[in-house]
Each structure stands twice: as C-alpha cells, then as structure tokens.
Scaffold this motif. Structure first.
Motif, PDB file in Angstrom:
ATOM      1  N   GLY A  69      -4.263 -13.055   2.089  1.00 50.05           N
ATOM      2  CA  GLY A  69      -4.906 -13.817   1.027  1.00 50.05           C
ATOM      3  C   GLY A  69      -4.130 -13.861  -0.281  1.00 50.05           C
ATOM      4  N   ALA A  70      -3.110 -13.022  -0.415  1.00 58.00           N
ATOM      5  CA  ALA A  70      -2.293 -13.041  -1.637  1.00 58.00           C
ATOM      6  C   ALA A  70      -1.224 -14.115  -1.497  1.00 58.00           C
ATOM      7  CB  ALA A  70      -1.648 -11.682  -1.879  1.00 58.00           C
ATOM      8  N   SER A  71      -0.827 -14.672  -2.614  1.00 54.81           N
ATOM      9  CA  SER A  71       0.176 -15.736  -2.570  1.00 54.81           C
ATOM     10  C   SER A  71       1.579 -15.186  -2.298  1.00 54.81           C
ATOM     11  CB  SER A  71       0.169 -16.521  -3.882  1.00 54.81           C
ATOM     12  OG  SER A  71       0.476 -15.663  -4.958  1.00 54.81           O
ATOM     13  N   ASP A  72       1.785 -13.920  -2.590  1.00 57.02           N
ATOM     14  CA  ASP A  72       3.092 -13.319  -2.390  1.00 57.02           C
ATOM     15  C   ASP A  72       2.906 -11.869  -1.944  1.00 57.02           C
ATOM     16  OD1 ASP A  72       5.832 -13.226  -2.294  1.00 57.02           O
ATOM     17  OD2 ASP A  72       6.112 -12.982  -4.450  1.00 57.02           O
ATOM     18  N   SER A  73       3.951 -11.286  -1.388  1.00 56.17           N
ATOM     19  CA  SER A  73       3.906  -9.881  -0.993  1.00 56.17           C
ATOM     20  C   SER A  73       3.864  -8.997  -2.225  1.00 56.17           C
ATOM     21  CB  SER A  73       5.157  -9.517  -0.189  1.00 56.17           C
ATOM     22  OG  SER A  73       5.205 -10.220   1.014  1.00 56.17           O
ATOM     23  N   LEU A  74       3.269  -7.833  -2.047  1.00 57.70           N
ATOM     24  CA  LEU A  74       3.343  -6.821  -3.095  1.00 57.70           C
ATOM     25  C   LEU A  74       4.754  -6.257  -3.106  1.00 57.70           C
ATOM     26  CD1 LEU A  74       0.052  -4.823  -2.416  1.00 57.70           C
ATOM     27  CD2 LEU A  74       0.440  -6.580  -4.149  1.00 57.70           C
ATOM     28  N   ALA A  75       5.205  -5.811  -4.246  1.00 54.99           N
ATOM     29  CA  ALA A  75       6.489  -5.114  -4.356  1.00 54.99           C
ATOM     30  C   ALA A  75       6.173  -3.715  -4.855  1.00 54.99           C
ATOM     31  CB  ALA A  75       7.422  -5.843  -5.311  1.00 54.99           C
ATOM     32  N   LEU A  76       6.044  -2.784  -3.925  1.00 49.27           N
ATOM     33  CA  LEU A  76       5.630  -1.428  -4.236  1.00 49.27           C
ATOM     34  C   LEU A  76       6.837  -0.541  -4.517  1.00 49.27           C
ATOM     35  CD1 LEU A  76       3.076  -1.105  -1.306  1.00 49.27           C
ATOM     36  CD2 LEU A  76       2.569  -1.703  -3.684  1.00 49.27           C
ATOM     37  N   ALA A  77       6.740   0.278  -5.548  1.00 45.82           N
ATOM     38  CA  ALA A  77       7.805   1.238  -5.831  1.00 45.82           C
ATOM     39  C   ALA A  77       7.846   2.270  -4.704  1.00 45.82           C
ATOM     40  CB  ALA A  77       7.550   1.922  -7.170  1.00 45.82           C
ATOM     41  N   THR A  78       9.032   2.585  -4.271  1.00 45.24           N
ATOM     42  CA  THR A  78       9.195   3.587  -3.219  1.00 45.24           C
ATOM     43  C   THR A  78      10.504   4.329  -3.437  1.00 45.24           C
ATOM     44  OG1 THR A  78       9.025   3.971  -0.827  1.00 45.24           O
ATOM     45  CG2 THR A  78      10.328   2.034  -1.540  1.00 45.24           C
ATOM     46  N   SER A  79      10.826   5.213  -2.537  1.00 43.18           N
ATOM     47  CA  SER A  79      12.084   5.955  -2.629  1.00 43.18           C
ATOM     48  C   SER A  79      12.664   6.106  -1.226  1.00 43.18           C
ATOM     49  CB  SER A  79      11.851   7.340  -3.237  1.00 43.18           C
ATOM     50  OG  SER A  79      11.095   8.156  -2.340  1.00 43.18           O
ATOM     51  N   LEU A  80      13.916   6.392  -1.176  1.00 45.86           N
ATOM     52  CA  LEU A  80      14.579   6.599   0.100  1.00 45.86           C
ATOM     53  C   LEU A  80      13.977   7.784   0.855  1.00 45.86           C
ATOM     54  CD1 LEU A  80      16.686   5.213   1.740  1.00 45.86           C
ATOM     55  CD2 LEU A  80      18.427   6.448   0.491  1.00 45.86           C
TER      56      LEU A  80
ATOM     57  N   LEU B 246       9.287  -1.747  -1.845  1.00 44.46           N
ATOM     58  CA  LEU B 246       8.828  -2.017  -0.499  1.00 44.46           C
ATOM     59  C   LEU B 246       8.016  -3.299  -0.542  1.00 44.46           C
ATOM     60  CD1 LEU B 246       8.326  -1.165   2.477  1.00 44.46           C
ATOM     61  CD2 LEU B 246       6.281   0.010   1.647  1.00 44.46           C
ATOM     62  N   ARG B 247       8.472  -4.309   0.192  1.00 41.41           N
ATOM     63  CA  ARG B 247       7.729  -5.574   0.282  1.00 41.41           C
ATOM     64  C   ARG B 247       6.576  -5.359   1.251  1.00 41.41           C
ATOM     65  NH1 ARG B 247       8.524  -8.403  -3.768  1.00 41.41           N
ATOM     66  NH2 ARG B 247       7.541 -10.093  -2.631  1.00 41.41           N
ATOM     67  N   TYR B 248       5.374  -5.683   0.805  1.00 42.85           N
ATOM     68  CA  TYR B 248       4.209  -5.484   1.659  1.00 42.85           C
ATOM     69  C   TYR B 248       3.263  -6.660   1.503  1.00 42.85           C
ATOM     70  CZ  TYR B 248       0.524  -3.146   4.231  1.00 42.85           C
ATOM     71  OH  TYR B 248      -0.420  -2.831   5.168  1.00 42.85           O
ATOM     72  N   PRO B 249       3.083  -7.440   2.574  1.00 45.68           N
ATOM     73  CA  PRO B 249       2.200  -8.605   2.482  1.00 45.68           C
ATOM     74  C   PRO B 249       0.738  -8.188   2.492  1.00 45.68           C
ATOM     75  CG  PRO B 249       3.015  -8.377   4.698  1.00 45.68           C
ATOM     76  CD  PRO B 249       3.690  -7.307   3.885  1.00 45.68           C
ATOM     77  N   VAL B 250      -0.048  -8.873   1.709  1.00 44.00           N
ATOM     78  CA  VAL B 250      -1.487  -8.637   1.676  1.00 44.00           C
ATOM     79  C   VAL B 250      -2.166  -9.957   2.015  1.00 44.00           C
ATOM     80  CG1 VAL B 250      -3.445  -7.946   0.248  1.00 44.00           C
ATOM     81  CG2 VAL B 250      -1.230  -6.823  -0.046  1.00 44.00           C
TER      82      VAL B 250
END
Length: 188
Positions: free
Chosen positions: A119-130, A113-117
């Motif tokens: 002040g961060a230079s890039d989005s987080l890439a969080l593990a997720t499931s369907l 799951l792409r999630y922008p934070v």
C-alpha cells in the motif's frame, strides 16, 4: 551495543556465514541432480534447488548492496539455473564464501535496507548495518537448511553433522555438555 562493538564482531559473523555455506556445499555435493530437482508438496512448487537458490540470492543481494549502500532482498536475481543445476550451486556457494571476507572493507559503510510495504508508494529505506545483515543471513540460511534437511531426509539423503542447526543452538548444546561434565566431576 556501541558502534565500535557492533563492527568488531564482523569477522565472527562472516565466519558464521561461511560455516553455514560450507555445510551447504557439503550437502550439495551429496546430491544427484534428480534429488536436487525433486518436486515436493501437492503442487510440486518446492524443491531442494529452489531453497538453495533462495539462500544464494540473499547472499548476492547482501554482497551487491554492501557496495552500493542499499540492500534489497525483495528484488533478487533469482537465477533459475541455480534451482536445477547442483554443480552450478556448488560453484556459487564457493564464490560467495570466498567473497564474504571482502565485506571487511565495508566495515563502516552506512547501509540502508529497502523494504516494501503493501500500500505504500515506495519501499521503506531502513537504517541497518553489515553486522545486523550478516546475523540475519546466518539465521535465514540455517532456517532454510533445516527445511532442506527435512526434505532431503525424506529422500534418504544422509546429512552432514549439525546440518540446519543454528550456531546459538550449538553453543547451547556445548554449554549443556560442559555443565554435565562439571557436575560429574564434582560428584565423583
């Protein structure tokens, strides 16, 4: 919950989403284009159509992301025609509902799951499931349907039964009804 149990509920989660979409479609079929576009609030930025488009954008993001392996709810299509054309929204709801069972083929896909934070230079890439994302979409959809319901009622629109009520609340109400019935049988 184990991974096997996690994916075994996929069919149920798909059906919960399809039920919400069915209710949304029945609601949309009751609206005139003028009601669908009616501007709410002091700034006029809210409308039934904007909430519907927002819901559909999230489903589109899930459907595209499940195949790609990366879901991004932030960078959605935002097709503005869905905000102003209720008949187009009805068609899109039906298409999404028909596409959801196809997610079964992605049952074991590894998803991020792409999630922008801020002040961060890039989005987080969080593990997720369907299953987790389908559970999120049920809650997200029903939440927006509750808002749609309040807005529509203010315009005099009759709502389908249980519109904007989360499945967990419906289950709770069912348990309460069963408990009351049981108590009545025991005291009779």
């Amino acid at each position: 919950m184990s991974e096997q149990q996690d994916t075994s509920c996929l069919g149920s989660l798909i059906e919960e989403n399809r039920l919400a979409l069915y209710q949304l479609q029945a609601f949309l079929e009751r609206l005139t284009p003028d009601l669908y576009r009616y501007a709410f609030g002091p700034t006029g930025r809210q409308s039934l159509g904007k909430h519907v488009r927002h819901i559909l954008d999230h489903y589109d993001a899930l459907l595209a992301g499940a195949v790609a392996g990366s879901i991004d709810y932030e960078n959605r299509q935002r097709d503005e025609r869905l905000e102003t054309e209720p008949e187009l929204a009805v068609v899109r709801v039906a298409e999404i509902s028909a596409a959801l069972p196809g997610l079964e083929a992605q049952r074991s896909a590894t998803l991020r799951l792409r999630y922008p934070v801020e002040g961060a230079s890039d989005s987080l890439a969080l593990a997720t499931s369907l299953p987790r994302e389908l559970a999120f979409l049920t809650s997200h959809t029903v939440h927006h349907m509750a808002l749609l319901g309040m807005m529509a009622e203010s315009l005099g629109v009759d709502l389908p039964e249980h519109f904007g009520v989360h499945p967990s609340t419906l289950r709770h109400w069912q348990r309460q009804t069963e408990e009351i019935s049981q108590e009545r049988r025991e005291t009779a």
